[in-house]
Scaffold this active site. Structure first.
Site, PDB file in Angstrom:
ATOM      1  N   ASN A  98       0.797  -1.238   0.000  1.00 21.36           N
ATOM      2  CA  ASN A  98       0.000   0.000   0.000  1.00 21.36           C
ATOM      3  C   ASN A  98       0.828   1.287   0.000  1.00 21.36           C
ATOM      4  OD1 ASN A  98       0.753  -0.578   2.644  1.00 21.36           O
ATOM      5  ND2 ASN A  98      -1.083   0.340   3.516  1.00 21.36           N
ATOM      6  N   GLU A 110       4.677  -4.215  11.912  1.00 19.82           N
ATOM      7  CA  GLU A 110       3.670  -3.171  11.665  1.00 19.82           C
ATOM      8  C   GLU A 110       2.521  -3.848  10.939  1.00 19.82           C
ATOM      9  OE1 GLU A 110       3.647  -0.199  12.747  1.00 19.82           O
ATOM     10  OE2 GLU A 110       5.716   0.240  13.267  1.00 19.82           O
ATOM     11  N   CYS A 147      -3.372   1.042   6.722  1.00 22.05           N
ATOM     12  CA  CYS A 147      -3.466   0.228   7.939  1.00 22.05           C
ATOM     13  C   CYS A 147      -4.124   0.965   9.097  1.00 22.05           C
ATOM     14  CB  CYS A 147      -2.074  -0.215   8.355  1.00 22.05           C
ATOM     15  SG  CYS A 147      -0.914   1.161   8.450  1.00 22.05           S
ATOM     16  N   GLU A 197       7.962   2.440  14.484  1.00 21.30           N
ATOM     17  CA  GLU A 197       8.746   3.055  13.425  1.00 21.30           C
ATOM     18  C   GLU A 197       8.664   4.557  13.609  1.00 21.30           C
ATOM     19  OE1 GLU A 197       7.226   1.259   9.754  1.00 21.30           O
ATOM     20  OE2 GLU A 197       8.959  -0.065   9.780  1.00 21.30           O
TER      21      GLU A 197
HETATM   22  P1  NAD Z   1       0.766  -9.447   3.444  1.00 19.35           P
HETATM   23  O1  NAD Z   1       0.919  -9.829   4.854  1.00 19.35           O
HETATM   24  O2  NAD Z   1      -0.002 -10.323   2.541  1.00 19.35           O
HETATM   25  O3  NAD Z   1       2.203  -9.298   2.747  1.00 19.35           O
HETATM   26  C1  NAD Z   1       3.169  -8.404   3.245  1.00 19.35           C
HETATM   27  C2  NAD Z   1       4.541  -8.833   2.762  1.00 19.35           C
HETATM   28  O4  NAD Z   1       4.882 -10.073   3.342  1.00 19.35           O
HETATM   29  C3  NAD Z   1       4.659  -9.022   1.261  1.00 19.35           C
HETATM   30  O5  NAD Z   1       5.910  -8.523   0.842  1.00 19.35           O
HETATM   31  C4  NAD Z   1       4.580 -10.531   1.116  1.00 19.35           C
HETATM   32  O6  NAD Z   1       5.209 -10.988  -0.056  1.00 19.35           O
HETATM   33  C5  NAD Z   1       5.334 -10.971   2.339  1.00 19.35           C
HETATM   34  N1  NAD Z   1       5.039 -12.334   2.814  1.00 19.35           N
HETATM   35  C6  NAD Z   1       3.874 -13.016   2.700  1.00 19.35           C
HETATM   36  N2  NAD Z   1       3.996 -14.213   3.318  1.00 19.35           N
HETATM   37  C7  NAD Z   1       5.246 -14.278   3.837  1.00 19.35           C
HETATM   38  C8  NAD Z   1       5.956 -15.252   4.583  1.00 19.35           C
HETATM   39  N3  NAD Z   1       5.411 -16.412   4.931  1.00 19.35           N
HETATM   40  N4  NAD Z   1       7.228 -14.976   4.954  1.00 19.35           N
HETATM   41  C9  NAD Z   1       7.803 -13.805   4.638  1.00 19.35           C
HETATM   42  N5  NAD Z   1       7.167 -12.837   3.916  1.00 19.35           N
HETATM   43  C10 NAD Z   1       5.904 -13.065   3.524  1.00 19.35           C
HETATM   44  O7  NAD Z   1       0.174  -7.965   3.449  1.00 19.35           O
HETATM   45  P2  NAD Z   1      -0.275  -7.060   2.204  1.00 19.35           P
HETATM   46  O8  NAD Z   1      -1.542  -7.604   1.648  1.00 19.35           O
HETATM   47  O9  NAD Z   1       0.891  -6.859   1.289  1.00 19.35           O
HETATM   48  O10 NAD Z   1      -0.545  -5.653   2.904  1.00 19.35           O
HETATM   49  C11 NAD Z   1      -1.744  -5.316   3.526  1.00 19.35           C
HETATM   50  C12 NAD Z   1      -1.633  -5.464   5.018  1.00 19.35           C
HETATM   51  O11 NAD Z   1      -0.528  -4.710   5.506  1.00 19.35           O
HETATM   52  C13 NAD Z   1      -2.848  -4.926   5.746  1.00 19.35           C
HETATM   53  O12 NAD Z   1      -3.209  -5.818   6.779  1.00 19.35           O
HETATM   54  C14 NAD Z   1      -2.341  -3.621   6.346  1.00 19.35           C
HETATM   55  O13 NAD Z   1      -3.043  -3.195   7.481  1.00 19.35           O
HETATM   56  C15 NAD Z   1      -0.920  -3.940   6.639  1.00 19.35           C
HETATM   57  N6  NAD Z   1      -0.105  -2.722   6.748  1.00 19.35           N
HETATM   58  C16 NAD Z   1       0.320  -2.315   7.989  1.00 19.35           C
HETATM   59  C17 NAD Z   1       1.046  -1.139   8.128  1.00 19.35           C
HETATM   60  C18 NAD Z   1       1.514  -0.652   9.477  1.00 19.35           C
HETATM   61  O14 NAD Z   1       2.382   0.205   9.509  1.00 19.35           O
HETATM   62  N7  NAD Z   1       0.982  -1.143  10.572  1.00 19.35           N
HETATM   63  C19 NAD Z   1       1.345  -0.387   7.001  1.00 19.35           C
HETATM   64  C20 NAD Z   1       0.915  -0.839   5.757  1.00 19.35           C
HETATM   65  C21 NAD Z   1       0.178  -2.015   5.633  1.00 19.35           C
END
Ligand code: NAD
Length: 527
Positions: free
Chosen positions: A190, A287, A321, A501
């Site tokens: 995002n 995060e 998020c 962060e």
């Molecule tokens: P996701 O968890 O599907 O993927 C995030 C990252 O993790 C990607 O790069 C993905 O390739 C990687 N990944 C997936 N499985 C993995 C594994 N088993 N081991 C290592 N890496 C792995 O999340 P998304 O769909 O890309 O993003 C949306 C989510 O992120 C939402 O839940 C959102 O709230 C959260 N988010 C949180 C923050 C924050 O600062 N708290 C900021 C942005 C997004």
């Protein structure tokens, strides 16, 4: 402007700058519209290690789509064990040089990177729009946020210091704040560029190196950040980018030479990351997701609260998020609030994210759009009322007819146990709930496993602070929402995350303390 058809050849080890950025940006608007159907980046967007682009070692290729048009933007070659290992080794070599540099020297290189980002602002923002689908106005702000973060932590690079402690008999001890080593950053889709900067800037400031894995959905802009650090004078391999998804990410987490994992993404993936890191006793920063409450009291400035509610729900197509998606409205002002919020929501300009006047671009992918629309359907079935939006949208521009657009949605008549109120939708869907008392709304606001953010709108200053004190959330906003300056920590309570962060505290998450005891007398041995 006319743009000719572009063909990319697959050449390994070609300098990155000539592979990605310039060619992409020559295709951008109004050219992209004129060249409809011709944008095919055939080269693999591999990984940056030692300043070079390399072919995948797995043979796995994934298509990357442009959200606004639905066209294939490029083919991503994912990294397997050999390349993950090469990237970590390259980062280890850079670490040996970087950690020995004075903080002032590290700061100088980071500030130079910030200057390069400023110079390339439009180019980076444009790449982000094409990759992610968000509006160019927001993408420019993301690039600014990334630059500010690098500038801020460049300043802190000079402040890494320990303590001197006087002991008995003239002996003394001192502490040294030292880097952790090779850190891994894993990002969500995002805020691709901003996340890469928010992770790398504190890591590098503390003398670490980093291997970063962007989401395979939005792989482009992290590569530009790598290029920027390198051009600014960072040692080769200091910030490497490896491409891929779950498999590549878990290879990174398990790698024995990796000292820390900083992750941004969903709660389920965060749990897996923590488990993997636990096996190597590696610290994590997580995060994660949220379902944050936004509480609007009857004594608020209503116009301001409505603006805040829109910012809390529709920024980045609702894919934020910290969004305040559970909007609790004090019963006496519900009709006025709904009227104003619906009027403004209907006025949001949806369309080509590359145009300045567009306020809402496309959602990141077709499956994600379908998921968000599915949540709206389920909300209706569970008794919520759609006041506006919640439908697929086709912009007038024929080039955008296969894009992943939808109309921003306001749901009324929501109840705490509905799926749309319980789960993170991660799309432009605002759930409006009603409350009567402060005590009641606090209890309901906290009744969630998430704890990322919360907001309150009221003119009563005592109430504002009282409510905030009782909210279980890492970031709280009074009379505003989604303000995340780099100077202040950001992160979650409960299942929304671990660690922070931004802000000075981040230094603690990317460094470790060494204690040195100096004996000035003789050893007082018991033996
Ligand atoms: P996701 O968890 O599907 O993927 C995030 C990252 O993790 C990607 O790069 C993905 O390739 C990687 N990944 C997936 N499985 C993995 C594994 N088993 N081991 C290592 N890496 C792995 O999340 P998304 O769909 O890309 O993003 C949306 C989510 O992120 C939402 O839940 C959102 O709230 C959260 N988010 C949180 C923050 C924050 O600062 N708290 C900021 C942005 C997004």
């Amino acid at each position: 402007m006319k743009v000719s058809k572009v063909h990319f050849s697959s050449v390994a080890m070609r300098p990155l700058a000539s592979l990605v950025a310039p060619r992409l940006t020559t295709l951008l608007p109004p050219a992209r519209r004129a060249a409809s159907g011709t944008l095919q980046i055939k080269d693999p967007l591999n990984y940056w290690s030692g300043g070079r682009v390399r072919l995948s070692d797995t043979g796995n290729v994934e298509a990357v789509y442009e959200p606004a048009t639905g066209r294939v933007l490029c083919q991503l070659q994912t990294c397997g064990p050999a390349h993950v290992d090469a990237a970590v080794r390259s980062s280890s070599s850079a670490l040996a040089v970087w950690r020995k540099m004075a903080g002032m020297e590290r700061a100088r290189i980071m500030l130079q990177a910030a200057r390069l980002i400023e110079k390339r602002r439009e180019e980076i923002a444009t790449v982000e729009v094409v990759d992610n689908g968000k509006s160019i106005t927001e993408a420019r702000l993301d690039v600014d946020s990334a630059r500010l973060c690098i500038e801020y932590f460049a300043g802190l690079a000079t402040t890494m210091a320990g303590q001197h402690v006087q002991l008995a008999g003239g002996s003394f001890a001192y502490t040294r704040r030292e880097p952790l080593g090779v850190c891994v950053g894993i990002g969500a889709w995002n805020y691709p560029f901003q996340i890469a900067a928010w992770k790398s800037a504190p890591a590098l400031a503390c003398g670490n190196s980093m291997v970063f894995k962007p989401s395979p959905v939005t792989p482009l802009s992290a590569v530009l950040l790598a290029e920027t650090y390198r051009e600014a004078g960072a040692p080769e391999g200091l910030f490497n980018v490896v491409q891929g998804g779950e498999e590549t990410g878990s290879l990174l987490c398990h790698h024995p030479s990796v000292a820390k994992v900083s992750f941004t993404g969903s709660v389920p993936t965060g749990k897996k990351i923590m488990e993997m890191a636990a096996r190597g006793v590696k610290p994590v920063t997580l995060e994660l997701g949220g379902k944050s409450p936004l509480i609007i009291f009857e004594d608020c400035d209503l116009e301001n609260a409505v603006r805040g509610a829109l910012m809390a729900n529709f920024l980045s197509q609702g894919q934020v998020c910290s969004n305040g998606t559970r909007v609790f409205v004090h019963r006496p002002i519900l009709p006025q609030f709904l009227k104003a919020v619906v009027r403004r929501t209907r006025g949001i300009r949806i369309g080509d994210p590359l145009l300045d006047e567009t306020r809402m671009g496309a959602l990141v992918s077709r499956p994600h759009l379908d998921k968000v629309l599915g949540y709206v359907e389920q909300a209706k079935e569970e008794g919520a009322r759609v006041l506006c939006g919640g439908e697929p949208f086709t912009p007038e521009d024929p080039a955008l007819k296969h894009g992943y657009h939808m109309t921003p949605c306001v749901l009324d008549n929501c109840k705490d146990d509905m799926t749309c109120v319980q789960e993170e939708i991660f799309g432009p869907v605002m759930c409006v709930l009603t409350f009567d008392t402060e005590e009641e709304v606090l209890q309901r606001a906290n009744n969630t496993t998430f704890g990322l953010a919360a907001g309150v709108f009221t003119k009563d200053i005592q109430r504002a602070h009282r409510v905030v004190e009782n909210l279980q959330a890492g970031s709280c906003f009074i009379n505003n929402y989604n303000i995340t300056p780099v100077e202040v920590p950001f992160g979650g309570y409960k299942s929304s995350g671990i660690g922070r962060e931004n802000g000075q505290v981040t230094i603690e998450f990317f460094s470790q303390l060494k204690t040195v005891v100096v004996e000035m007398g003789d050893v007082d041995s018991l033996f």
